[in-house]
Scaffold this motif. Structure first.
Motif, PDB file in Angstrom:
ATOM      1  N   TRP A   1       0.848  -1.200   0.000  1.00  0.00           N
ATOM      2  CA  TRP A   1       0.000   0.000   0.000  1.00  0.00           C
ATOM      3  C   TRP A   1       0.881   1.247   0.000  1.00  0.00           C
ATOM      4  CZ3 TRP A   1      -5.289   0.500   2.738  1.00  0.00           C
ATOM      5  CH2 TRP A   1      -6.121  -0.574   2.386  1.00  0.00           C
ATOM      6  N   GLU A   2       0.566   2.189  -0.852  1.00  0.00           N
ATOM      7  CA  GLU A   2       1.302   3.442  -1.037  1.00  0.00           C
ATOM      8  C   GLU A   2       2.720   3.231  -1.555  1.00  0.00           C
ATOM      9  OE1 GLU A   2       0.630   6.870   1.635  1.00  0.00           O
ATOM     10  OE2 GLU A   2      -0.334   5.418   2.993  1.00  0.00           O
ATOM     11  N   GLY A   3       3.017   2.036  -2.043  1.00  0.00           N
ATOM     12  CA  GLY A   3       4.368   1.747  -2.518  1.00  0.00           C
ATOM     13  C   GLY A   3       4.625   2.189  -3.941  1.00  0.00           C
ATOM     14  N   TRP A   4       4.175   3.348  -4.272  1.00  0.00           N
ATOM     15  CA  TRP A   4       4.367   3.898  -5.614  1.00  0.00           C
ATOM     16  C   TRP A   4       5.311   5.097  -5.571  1.00  0.00           C
ATOM     17  CZ3 TRP A   4       2.709   8.938  -5.476  1.00  0.00           C
ATOM     18  CH2 TRP A   4       1.741   9.274  -4.495  1.00  0.00           C
ATOM     19  N   PRO A   5       5.984   5.343  -6.685  1.00  0.00           N
ATOM     20  CA  PRO A   5       5.975   4.634  -7.964  1.00  0.00           C
ATOM     21  C   PRO A   5       6.789   3.341  -7.888  1.00  0.00           C
ATOM     22  CG  PRO A   5       7.615   6.357  -8.038  1.00  0.00           C
ATOM     23  CD  PRO A   5       6.911   6.511  -6.713  1.00  0.00           C
ATOM     24  N   ALA A   6       6.587   2.455  -8.850  1.00  0.00           N
ATOM     25  CA  ALA A   6       7.341   1.206  -8.911  1.00  0.00           C
ATOM     26  C   ALA A   6       8.807   1.503  -9.225  1.00  0.00           C
ATOM     27  CB  ALA A   6       6.737   0.298  -9.978  1.00  0.00           C
ATOM     28  N   LEU A   7       9.706   0.822  -8.516  1.00  0.00           N
ATOM     29  CA  LEU A   7      11.137   1.023  -8.725  1.00  0.00           C
ATOM     30  C   LEU A   7      11.823  -0.173  -9.372  1.00  0.00           C
ATOM     31  CD1 LEU A   7      12.143   2.703  -5.311  1.00  0.00           C
ATOM     32  CD2 LEU A   7      11.483   3.811  -7.451  1.00  0.00           C
ATOM     33  N   THR A   8      11.405  -1.375  -9.044  1.00  0.00           N
ATOM     34  CA  THR A   8      12.112  -2.570  -9.498  1.00  0.00           C
ATOM     35  C   THR A   8      11.659  -2.967 -10.899  1.00  0.00           C
ATOM     36  OG1 THR A   8      12.219  -3.333  -7.206  1.00  0.00           O
ATOM     37  CG2 THR A   8      12.746  -4.932  -8.919  1.00  0.00           C
ATOM     38  N   THR A   9      12.577  -3.018 -11.809  1.00  0.00           N
ATOM     39  CA  THR A   9      12.280  -3.381 -13.197  1.00  0.00           C
ATOM     40  C   THR A   9      12.813  -4.788 -13.496  1.00  0.00           C
ATOM     41  OG1 THR A   9      14.347  -2.523 -14.106  1.00  0.00           O
ATOM     42  CG2 THR A   9      12.534  -0.951 -13.805  1.00  0.00           C
ATOM     43  N   THR A  10      12.535  -5.270 -14.686  1.00  0.00           N
ATOM     44  CA  THR A  10      12.994  -6.607 -15.066  1.00  0.00           C
ATOM     45  C   THR A  10      14.510  -6.687 -15.190  1.00  0.00           C
ATOM     46  OG1 THR A  10      12.678  -6.059 -17.406  1.00  0.00           O
ATOM     47  CG2 THR A  10      10.857  -7.162 -16.261  1.00  0.00           C
ATOM     48  N   ALA A  11      15.167  -5.530 -15.252  1.00  0.00           N
ATOM     49  CA  ALA A  11      16.627  -5.547 -15.331  1.00  0.00           C
ATOM     50  C   ALA A  11      17.244  -6.187 -14.094  1.00  0.00           C
ATOM     51  CB  ALA A  11      17.157  -4.121 -15.502  1.00  0.00           C
TER      52      ALA A  11
ATOM     53  N   ASN B   1       5.805 -14.457 -16.411  1.00  0.00           N
ATOM     54  CA  ASN B   1       6.506 -13.314 -16.999  1.00  0.00           C
ATOM     55  C   ASN B   1       7.608 -12.864 -16.050  1.00  0.00           C
ATOM     56  OD1 ASN B   1       4.849 -12.998 -19.367  1.00  0.00           O
ATOM     57  ND2 ASN B   1       3.241 -12.182 -18.026  1.00  0.00           N
ATOM     58  N   PRO B   2       8.667 -12.210 -16.565  1.00  0.00           N
ATOM     59  CA  PRO B   2       9.726 -11.714 -15.677  1.00  0.00           C
ATOM     60  C   PRO B   2       9.149 -10.839 -14.555  1.00  0.00           C
ATOM     61  CG  PRO B   2      10.438 -11.575 -17.949  1.00  0.00           C
ATOM     62  CD  PRO B   2       8.989 -11.954 -17.986  1.00  0.00           C
ATOM     63  N   LEU B   3       9.624 -11.068 -13.360  1.00  0.00           N
ATOM     64  CA  LEU B   3       9.128 -10.355 -12.185  1.00  0.00           C
ATOM     65  C   LEU B   3       9.534  -8.880 -12.235  1.00  0.00           C
ATOM     66  CD1 LEU B   3       7.813 -10.516  -9.323  1.00  0.00           C
ATOM     67  CD2 LEU B   3      10.112 -11.053  -8.442  1.00  0.00           C
ATOM     68  N   LYS B   4       8.594  -8.011 -11.905  1.00  0.00           N
ATOM     69  CA  LYS B   4       8.877  -6.583 -11.781  1.00  0.00           C
ATOM     70  C   LYS B   4       7.823  -5.967 -10.866  1.00  0.00           C
ATOM     71  CE  LYS B   4       6.126  -5.174 -15.813  1.00  0.00           C
ATOM     72  NZ  LYS B   4       6.147  -4.443 -17.098  1.00  0.00           N
ATOM     73  N   ALA B   5       8.121  -4.777 -10.365  1.00  0.00           N
ATOM     74  CA  ALA B   5       7.145  -4.065  -9.536  1.00  0.00           C
ATOM     75  C   ALA B   5       6.115  -3.395 -10.430  1.00  0.00           C
ATOM     76  CB  ALA B   5       7.848  -3.026  -8.677  1.00  0.00           C
ATOM     77  N   THR B   6       4.874  -3.397  -9.970  1.00  0.00           N
ATOM     78  CA  THR B   6       3.781  -2.737 -10.686  1.00  0.00           C
ATOM     79  C   THR B   6       2.954  -1.952  -9.689  1.00  0.00           C
ATOM     80  OG1 THR B   6       2.351  -4.668 -10.399  1.00  0.00           O
ATOM     81  CG2 THR B   6       3.650  -4.556 -12.430  1.00  0.00           C
ATOM     82  N   VAL B   7       2.162  -1.020 -10.197  1.00  0.00           N
ATOM     83  CA  VAL B   7       1.237  -0.246  -9.357  1.00  0.00           C
ATOM     84  C   VAL B   7      -0.154  -0.396  -9.951  1.00  0.00           C
ATOM     85  CG1 VAL B   7       0.628   2.042  -8.490  1.00  0.00           C
ATOM     86  CG2 VAL B   7       3.052   1.401  -8.725  1.00  0.00           C
ATOM     87  N   TRP B   8      -1.125  -0.700  -9.077  1.00  0.00           N
ATOM     88  CA  TRP B   8      -2.483  -0.813  -9.600  1.00  0.00           C
ATOM     89  C   TRP B   8      -3.474  -0.124  -8.663  1.00  0.00           C
ATOM     90  CZ3 TRP B   8      -6.789  -3.417  -7.565  1.00  0.00           C
ATOM     91  CH2 TRP B   8      -6.560  -4.226  -6.449  1.00  0.00           C
ATOM     92  N   LYS B   9      -4.568   0.317  -9.286  1.00  0.00           N
ATOM     93  CA  LYS B   9      -5.631   1.011  -8.564  1.00  0.00           C
ATOM     94  C   LYS B   9      -6.933   0.812  -9.332  1.00  0.00           C
ATOM     95  CE  LYS B   9      -7.033   5.603  -6.907  1.00  0.00           C
ATOM     96  NZ  LYS B   9      -6.666   7.036  -6.842  1.00  0.00           N
TER      97      LYS B   9
END
Length: 672
Positions: free
Chosen positions: A248-258, A291-299
């Motif tokens: 919760w409130e963990g936006w913006p996403a920082l972790t990418t597939t890199a 799919n490769p793991l990455k951080a996302t934000v949803w609402k």
């Protein structure tokens, strides 16, 4: 050469006698050249009629010979010539040589106590504490004044003898003494320092420290043979709990597939989140494929792109970066290091966030209505079906449990009692094994990793019942349940964490997971071990992962900035039968000890609390000194939606700090 001690008149200390010790004289030097100073005699300002003119002390401060005013010469055992005679010396201090053959040279203070010692190995020791027995059996106790000088003596006969004003013409090295007590044989027993602390033989600092360090090492050397190993084709790490588990409130996403693709990390669908925060099933975003793991934000049921994330208003509870992503990265990297970076077969690690924000442990348990526990069952069922279709094996290797806020804070209907909350945790773990792991036929336990509830979700009510239940849970399951640290010790948005805070916390949890899986050893966090008290002094030892203990500032979000705070008493409080106890001082001792000195006498049963709500808002400053370098860096980029307060020069572009914060606690203190 040894020193002979000046001793001015101390009227009353020896009845009608006053012993005067002066610097060494030439007289008798030839016979006692091992003991005497070659300096000339120094006349005494006042000596008793018929008393000794010169007294010679050995290198340990004990009397060896004297010359009296009438020309008599003697030793403790014999007297030659007229005058005072040997009996006059018998009322004095020690009358025999020291057996401390390890001393090369010693200087005694005016009362016969060793003030400074030079050992034969070249080391020096000071402090006015004698290392051997004297013959002052007539002392019951004595006090020392602020300068460290004997001021008041109670004799075995009950008589009280006071030196004039406690004065002395000499000073000893220990200027930090406030007062002290001397035991029956004349040696300092308990010392009270000017800062309110103590030093002496009452609280065994060295023994407490040794026990704590030894126990901590043993706890981290326990084999974890019962755990499931990440040797399947697909190895799952599940996160479960309240809002911190789901970002919760963990936006913006920082972790990418890199950060994830090169090491084989995946998620089901387009996010590690499911659709629907309150749903009782786990439905993936997009196609049900890995799919490769990455951080996302949803609402509101939709994943947000970078522009939409940047447009979110401060305080928006959109779900974003989860700690499980960083935890999986760290654990996976530790595994690859263990395997020398080479792993055949294309094994994959998969993370899924299955928690629900704002729920008690009762509401998250098996059989509750709504049945949120079914999110775990549904997810594993979907993964198994996908794996079966591709001929892959599946194993659940990690279970991250991040819950307790709605139980720790009264008013939400959950168990706050220590024993009741512990029982709920034990049952939840058993149900995960029975109803989730059984889906894939797994009997081995996943490594269970927890944090501790802290920060604004702490309540001083119920005796820290939930926090202590979390400690008990670790204690009762040492081979398969491992703690990381309280979540207050990372950056936040005033309760929920910010994206860096979620990654930072995840790194700490991932290290515990990686230790258990890759090294086959238990991970034990920074926790209290023993707590004792004497007088106004309280000493608490700790199991320290990476000694020594240290005080460290903690980041607290004020709404406009992230402030680094060091509390006046470092987060500690004392409670006794009279209520809250004012604290005079808090300091660290040796590697694992915290000393707290009360500003008043302690009454009845005493408890020590770390990280209370009323004064510290669930925070404190007690950390270990771990030098590890985390694989993820603190990130900041203006215009992405990150709060300007997240632009912390001390952290940006550097690995997340690895020092562990102590678990919060409220524990009884044992008198000794």
């Amino acid at each position: 050469m040894p020193k002979i001690i000046d001793l001015p008149e101390l009227t009353g200390l020896h009845g009608d006698e006053t012993v005067v010790i002066e610097k060494g004289a030439q007289t008798g030097r030839a016979s006692f050249n091992d003991y005497l100073d070659a300096s000339p005699a120094v006349p005494s300002k006042r000596r008793p009629a018929g008393g000794p003119r010169h007294v010679f002390a050995d290198k340990f401060g004990f009397f060896r010979a004297y010359v009296d005013a009438a020309g008599g010469f003697g030793s403790p055992g014999a007297a030659f010539g007229p005058g005072f005679g040997g009996a006059g010396i018998a009322g004095g201090f020690a009358l025999r040589a020291s057996r401390r053959t390890d001393f090369a040279q010693g200087a005694a203070d005016r009362f016969g106590f060793l003030a400074e010692v030079r050992r034969i190995d070249g080391a020096r020791q000071s402090g006015g504490i004698s290392a051997r027995t004297s013959r002052r059996a007539d002392f019951v106790k004595a006090s020392v004044d602020r300068a460290g000088f004997l001021a008041d003596v109670v004799r075995a006969s009950g008589e009280r003898a006071t030196a004039p004003g406690g004065v002395s013409s000499r000073r000893i090295a220990r200027r930090d003494f406030l007062n002290a007590w001397v035991d029956r044989i004349g040696f300092l027993r308990d010392i009270k320092l000017k800062d309110g602390g103590t030093a002496g033989g009452t609280i065994p600092y060295a023994a407490m420290n040794a026990r704590a360090l030894g126990t901590a090492a043993l706890r981290r050397n326990i084999d974890t043979l019962e755990l499931a190993q990440p040797t399947a084709d697909w190895n799952i790490v599940l996160s479960y709990g309240q809002s911190i588990s789901t970002g919760w409130e963990g936006w913006p996403a920082l972790t990418t597939t890199a950060a994830t693709s090169p090491i084989g990390l995946y998620m089901l669908g387009d996010s590690d989140h499911p659709q629907g925060e309150d749903a009782t099933s786990w439905v993936p975003f997009g196609t049900a494929q890995l799919n490769p793991l990455k951080a996302t934000v949803w609402k509101a049921g939709a994943l947000l792109n970078a522009a939409a994330q940047a447009a979110l208003a401060p305080g928006d509870t959109a779900l974003g970066e989860t700690p499980g992503i960083a935890a999986t990265i760290v654990a996976r990297q530790m595994w690859l290091q263990q395997m020398s970076g080479i792993e055949g077969g294309g094994r994959r690690w998969i993370h899924a966030a299955c928690g629900v924000g704002g729920r008690t442990i009762e509401q998250l348990s098996y059989g509750a209505a709504p049945h949120y526990f079914n999110r775990l069952i549904d997810y594993v069922t979907r993964i198994k079906a996908l794996a079966d279709a591709q001929g892959k094996t599946v194993r659940i290797v990690g279970f991250l449990f991040l819950q307790g806020e709605y139980n720790a804070v009264p008013g939400f209907g959950g168990a706050t009692d220590r024993a009741a909350n512990l029982a709920k945790r034990q049952q939840l773990r058993a149900d995960v094994q029975q109803y989730v792991c059984s889906i894939i036929g797994q009997t081995a336990r996943p490594a269970w990793i927890e944090y501790q509830v802290a920060g604004s979700y702490v309540s001083d009510a119920h005796g820290f019942g939930v926090q202590m239940a979390e400690l008990d849970f670790l204690e009762q399951n040492r081979t398969s349940v491992f703690g990381s640290q309280p979540h207050f010790a990372v950056t936040d948005k005033g309760g929920h964490l910010d994206p860096n805070g979620y990654r930072w916390l995840g790194c700490m949890m991932g290290r515990a997971l990686g230790t258990a899986l890759t090294r086959g050893k238990a991970y034990w966090p920074l926790t209290p071990f023993e707590a004792v008290r004497h007088g106004r002094e309280v000493v608490i030892s700790h199991l320290v992962p990476a000694p020594p203990l240290q005080w460290k500032g903690v980041w607290r979000w004020t709404g406009a900035a992230q402030d680094k705070v060091v509390f006046a008493n470092k987060g500690f409080a004392l409670l006794d039968a009279a209520g809250a106890v004012p604290i005079a001082s808090v300091r660290l001792l040796q590697d694992s000890l915290v000393q707290i000195v009360a500003a008043r006498s302690l009454v009845g049963a005493v408890q020590a609390r770390l990280g209370g709500a009323a004064t510290y808002d669930g925070n404190h400053n007690l950390f270990d000194s771990d030098p590890a370098v985390m694989p993820l860096n603190y990130e900041y980029a203006a215009g992405t939606g990150q709060y300007p307060s997240a632009d912390i020069a001390e952290l940006v572009g550097k690995p997340y700090p690895a020092q562990s914060a102590s678990y919060l606690y409220q524990i009884p203190v044992t008198p000794i």
